[in-house]
Write a protein that holds these residues in place. Structure first.
Motif, PDB file in Angstrom:
ATOM      1  N   LEU A 152       0.813  -1.214   0.000  1.00 15.17           N
ATOM      2  CA  LEU A 152       0.000   0.000   0.000  1.00 15.17           C
ATOM      3  C   LEU A 152       0.843   1.259   0.000  1.00 15.17           C
ATOM      4  CD1 LEU A 152      -2.631  -1.124   2.631  1.00 15.17           C
ATOM      5  CD2 LEU A 152      -2.717  -1.367   0.144  1.00 15.17           C
ATOM      6  N   ALA A 153       2.156   1.097   0.102  1.00 13.03           N
ATOM      7  CA  ALA A 153       3.057   2.242   0.238  1.00 13.03           C
ATOM      8  C   ALA A 153       3.004   3.175  -0.951  1.00 13.03           C
ATOM      9  CB  ALA A 153       4.487   1.754   0.453  1.00 13.03           C
ATOM     10  N   LEU A 154       2.684   2.653  -2.106  1.00 17.15           N
ATOM     11  CA  LEU A 154       2.621   3.499  -3.287  1.00 17.15           C
ATOM     12  C   LEU A 154       1.554   4.584  -3.125  1.00 17.15           C
ATOM     13  CD1 LEU A 154       3.733   3.874  -6.164  1.00 17.15           C
ATOM     14  CD2 LEU A 154       1.927   2.349  -6.942  1.00 17.15           C
ATOM     15  N   PHE A 155       0.490   4.283  -2.405  1.00 18.85           N
ATOM     16  CA  PHE A 155      -0.631   5.203  -2.289  1.00 18.85           C
ATOM     17  C   PHE A 155      -0.630   6.005  -0.990  1.00 18.85           C
ATOM     18  CE2 PHE A 155      -1.766   1.348  -4.569  1.00 18.85           C
ATOM     19  CZ  PHE A 155      -1.900   1.898  -5.834  1.00 18.85           C
ATOM     20  N   ALA A 156       0.033   5.504   0.038  1.00 15.70           N
ATOM     21  CA  ALA A 156       0.046   6.195   1.330  1.00 15.70           C
ATOM     22  C   ALA A 156       1.363   5.898   2.050  1.00 15.70           C
ATOM     23  CB  ALA A 156      -1.149   5.751   2.175  1.00 15.70           C
ATOM     24  N   PRO A 157       2.485   6.399   1.521  1.00 15.18           N
ATOM     25  CA  PRO A 157       3.791   6.039   2.099  1.00 15.18           C
ATOM     26  C   PRO A 157       4.008   6.545   3.523  1.00 15.18           C
ATOM     27  CG  PRO A 157       4.035   7.740   0.430  1.00 15.18           C
ATOM     28  CD  PRO A 157       2.614   7.270   0.363  1.00 15.18           C
ATOM     29  N   LYS A 158       3.201   7.499   3.967  1.00 17.59           N
ATOM     30  CA  LYS A 158       3.378   8.026   5.318  1.00 17.59           C
ATOM     31  C   LYS A 158       2.269   7.583   6.270  1.00 17.59           C
ATOM     32  CE  LYS A 158       6.141  11.819   3.747  1.00 17.59           C
ATOM     33  NZ  LYS A 158       6.321  13.220   3.540  1.00 17.59           N
ATOM     34  N   ALA A 159       1.478   6.616   5.843  1.00 17.39           N
ATOM     35  CA  ALA A 159       0.415   6.100   6.709  1.00 17.39           C
ATOM     36  C   ALA A 159       1.017   5.240   7.822  1.00 17.39           C
ATOM     37  CB  ALA A 159      -0.570   5.275   5.882  1.00 17.39           C
ATOM     38  N   THR A 160       0.206   4.982   8.828  1.00 12.12           N
ATOM     39  CA  THR A 160       0.629   4.180   9.972  1.00 12.12           C
ATOM     40  C   THR A 160      -0.275   2.959  10.090  1.00 12.12           C
ATOM     41  OG1 THR A 160       1.303   6.191  11.126  1.00 12.12           O
ATOM     42  CG2 THR A 160       1.014   4.215  12.463  1.00 12.12           C
ATOM     43  N   VAL A 161       0.326   1.807  10.395  1.00 12.49           N
ATOM     44  CA  VAL A 161      -0.434   0.577  10.604  1.00 12.49           C
ATOM     45  C   VAL A 161      -0.451   0.272  12.092  1.00 12.49           C
ATOM     46  CG1 VAL A 161      -0.473  -1.910  10.184  1.00 12.49           C
ATOM     47  CG2 VAL A 161       0.123  -0.341   8.335  1.00 12.49           C
ATOM     48  N   VAL A 216      -1.388  -3.209  19.914  1.00 16.06           N
ATOM     49  CA  VAL A 216      -0.287  -4.034  20.422  1.00 16.06           C
ATOM     50  C   VAL A 216       0.977  -3.853  19.585  1.00 16.06           C
ATOM     51  CG1 VAL A 216      -1.777  -5.749  21.492  1.00 16.06           C
ATOM     52  CG2 VAL A 216      -1.039  -6.059  19.114  1.00 16.06           C
ATOM     53  N   ARG A 217       0.824  -3.256  18.404  1.00 17.86           N
ATOM     54  CA  ARG A 217       1.983  -3.007  17.558  1.00 17.86           C
ATOM     55  C   ARG A 217       1.636  -1.883  16.594  1.00 17.86           C
ATOM     56  NH1 ARG A 217       4.397  -6.307  12.868  1.00 17.86           N
ATOM     57  NH2 ARG A 217       6.444  -5.368  12.744  1.00 17.86           N
ATOM     58  N   LYS A 218       2.625  -1.040  16.334  1.00 23.02           N
ATOM     59  CA  LYS A 218       2.400   0.105  15.452  1.00 23.02           C
ATOM     60  C   LYS A 218       3.647   0.283  14.602  1.00 23.02           C
ATOM     61  CE  LYS A 218       0.863   4.881  15.942  1.00 23.02           C
ATOM     62  NZ  LYS A 218       0.405   5.870  16.920  1.00 23.02           N
ATOM     63  N   PHE A 219       3.466   0.460  13.303  1.00 20.03           N
ATOM     64  CA  PHE A 219       4.624   0.706  12.448  1.00 20.03           C
ATOM     65  C   PHE A 219       4.215   1.551  11.240  1.00 20.03           C
ATOM     66  CE2 PHE A 219       3.538  -2.471   9.223  1.00 20.03           C
ATOM     67  CZ  PHE A 219       2.793  -3.404   9.934  1.00 20.03           C
ATOM     68  N   PRO A 220       5.152   2.358  10.757  1.00 19.97           N
ATOM     69  CA  PRO A 220       4.853   3.159   9.554  1.00 19.97           C
ATOM     70  C   PRO A 220       4.880   2.277   8.324  1.00 19.97           C
ATOM     71  CG  PRO A 220       7.115   3.518  10.233  1.00 19.97           C
ATOM     72  CD  PRO A 220       6.493   2.619  11.268  1.00 19.97           C
ATOM     73  N   ILE A 221       4.118   2.616   7.314  1.00 22.84           N
ATOM     74  CA  ILE A 221       4.135   1.834   6.082  1.00 22.84           C
ATOM     75  C   ILE A 221       5.486   1.967   5.408  1.00 22.84           C
ATOM     76  CG2 ILE A 221       3.226   1.781   3.725  1.00 22.84           C
ATOM     77  CD1 ILE A 221       0.465   1.984   4.820  1.00 22.84           C
ATOM     78  N   GLY A 222       5.952   3.162   5.200  1.00 19.40           N
ATOM     79  CA  GLY A 222       7.247   3.370   4.565  1.00 19.40           C
ATOM     80  C   GLY A 222       7.259   2.945   3.114  1.00 19.40           C
ATOM     81  N   LEU A 223       8.107   3.553   2.351  1.00 18.09           N
ATOM     82  CA  LEU A 223       8.227   3.256   0.932  1.00 18.09           C
ATOM     83  C   LEU A 223       9.393   2.302   0.721  1.00 18.09           C
ATOM     84  CD1 LEU A 223       6.849   4.128  -1.705  1.00 18.09           C
ATOM     85  CD2 LEU A 223       8.575   5.914  -1.906  1.00 18.09           C
ATOM     86  N   PRO A 224       9.147   1.089   0.197  1.00 22.43           N
ATOM     87  CA  PRO A 224      10.249   0.153  -0.028  1.00 22.43           C
ATOM     88  C   PRO A 224      11.111   0.597  -1.209  1.00 22.43           C
ATOM     89  CG  PRO A 224       8.232  -0.746  -0.928  1.00 22.43           C
ATOM     90  CD  PRO A 224       7.861   0.536  -0.236  1.00 22.43           C
ATOM     91  N   GLU A 225      12.305   0.039  -1.326  1.00 21.61           N
ATOM     92  CA  GLU A 225      13.180   0.360  -2.470  1.00 21.61           C
ATOM     93  C   GLU A 225      12.640  -0.263  -3.752  1.00 21.61           C
ATOM     94  OE1 GLU A 225      17.255  -0.572  -1.737  1.00 21.61           O
ATOM     95  OE2 GLU A 225      17.239   0.435   0.199  1.00 21.61           O
ATOM     96  N   THR A 226      11.999  -1.434  -3.616  1.00 19.38           N
ATOM     97  CA  THR A 226      11.453  -2.113  -4.796  1.00 19.38           C
ATOM     98  C   THR A 226      10.073  -2.701  -4.474  1.00 19.38           C
ATOM     99  OG1 THR A 226      12.517  -4.180  -4.187  1.00 19.38           O
ATOM    100  CG2 THR A 226      13.708  -2.781  -5.727  1.00 19.38           C
ATOM    101  N   PHE A 227       9.270  -2.803  -5.512  1.00 22.04           N
ATOM    102  CA  PHE A 227       7.994  -3.500  -5.445  1.00 22.04           C
ATOM    103  C   PHE A 227       8.127  -4.724  -6.350  1.00 22.04           C
ATOM    104  CE2 PHE A 227       6.770   0.858  -4.490  1.00 22.04           C
ATOM    105  CZ  PHE A 227       5.845   0.707  -3.460  1.00 22.04           C
ATOM    106  N   ILE A 228       7.962  -5.913  -5.792  1.00 19.81           N
ATOM    107  CA  ILE A 228       8.107  -7.132  -6.587  1.00 19.81           C
ATOM    108  C   ILE A 228       6.780  -7.883  -6.603  1.00 19.81           C
ATOM    109  CG2 ILE A 228       9.307  -9.347  -6.801  1.00 19.81           C
ATOM    110  CD1 ILE A 228      11.682  -7.982  -5.354  1.00 19.81           C
ATOM    111  N   GLY A 229       6.265  -8.099  -7.803  1.00 18.88           N
ATOM    112  CA  GLY A 229       5.046  -8.882  -7.957  1.00 18.88           C
ATOM    113  C   GLY A 229       3.792  -8.226  -7.443  1.00 18.88           C
ATOM    114  N   VAL A 230       3.795  -6.927  -7.292  1.00 19.61           N
ATOM    115  CA  VAL A 230       2.634  -6.237  -6.731  1.00 19.61           C
ATOM    116  C   VAL A 230       1.774  -5.595  -7.810  1.00 19.61           C
ATOM    117  CG1 VAL A 230       1.879  -4.395  -5.172  1.00 19.61           C
ATOM    118  CG2 VAL A 230       3.872  -5.786  -4.576  1.00 19.61           C
ATOM    119  N   PHE A 231       2.417  -4.927  -8.795  1.00 24.59           N
ATOM    120  CA  PHE A 231       1.681  -4.180  -9.800  1.00 24.59           C
ATOM    121  C   PHE A 231       1.971  -4.711 -11.200  1.00 24.59           C
ATOM    122  CE2 PHE A 231       2.975  -1.228  -6.429  1.00 24.59           C
ATOM    123  CZ  PHE A 231       1.738  -0.927  -5.918  1.00 24.59           C
ATOM    124  N   VAL A 232       1.020  -4.485 -12.080  1.00 25.48           N
ATOM    125  CA  VAL A 232       1.210  -4.785 -13.491  1.00 25.48           C
ATOM    126  C   VAL A 232       1.928  -3.595 -14.121  1.00 25.48           C
ATOM    127  CG1 VAL A 232      -0.006  -5.161 -15.670  1.00 25.48           C
ATOM    128  CG2 VAL A 232      -0.870  -6.187 -13.557  1.00 25.48           C
TER     129      VAL A 232
END
Length: 156
Positions: free
Chosen positions: A76-85, A94-110
């Motif tokens: 989901l980082a492509l659409f909301a890279p600064k969102a929080t999960v 019980v757990r909280k982490f930022p989505i963050g933008l990965p260096e690569t997206f593999i097998g996610v989008f066409v």
């Protein structure tokens, strides 16, 4: 959670699951569509254009009985890279982490390039983030760069 606090909430609390918070206003429906493609039977609660503590507006999605992993969030980082999960158990975070933008997206989008080899060969799509400010991704195979707005389909 006290009944008084529940009455003040704009969106109902969930007992177990995931809350995606701080989604930029207007992106919630895009993320909702992607979640529905992954699991059409999941129970979702959506808040659009909610007031944000930091000022402005935000969208929020609550997902019952689905505990997100970092991999789920990265999609989901492509659409909301600064969102929080927020992972919820018995109405508590019980757990909280930022989505963050990965260096690569593999097998996610066409790949948006209809002539890319990923449309005819059995390979996973692979995109590298080449620009974060105005998000752009480069296809590993056809080497074309694309704006984030061109990615609308899930890889299946």
């Amino acid at each position: 959670m006290s009944e008084h606090r529940r009455e003040k909430m704009l969106v109902e609390a969930i007992q177990n699951g995931t809350v995606i918070d701080h989604i930029p206003a207007g992106k919630g429906l895009t993320i909702l569509g992607r979640l529905q493609l992954r699991n059409a039977e999941v129970r979702l609660t959506v808040g659009l254009n909610l007031p944000s503590h930091g000022g402005g507006m935000k969208d929020l999605i609550k997902i019952d009985d689905w505990r997100f992993t970092e991999q789920d969030a990265a999609e989901l980082a492509l659409f909301a890279p600064k969102a929080t999960v927020n992972i919820i158990e018995e109405y508590r975070v019980v757990r909280k982490f930022p989505i963050g933008l990965p260096e690569t997206f593999i097998g996610v989008f066409v790949c948006p390039n209809a002539n890319c080899i990923t449309h005819v060969e059995p390979v996973e799509s692979r995109f590298s983030v080449i620009q974060e400010a105005t998000l752009q991704l480069r296809c590993h195979y056809c080497e074309r760069a694309f704006a984030d707005t061109l990615f609308t389909e899930n890889k299946s």
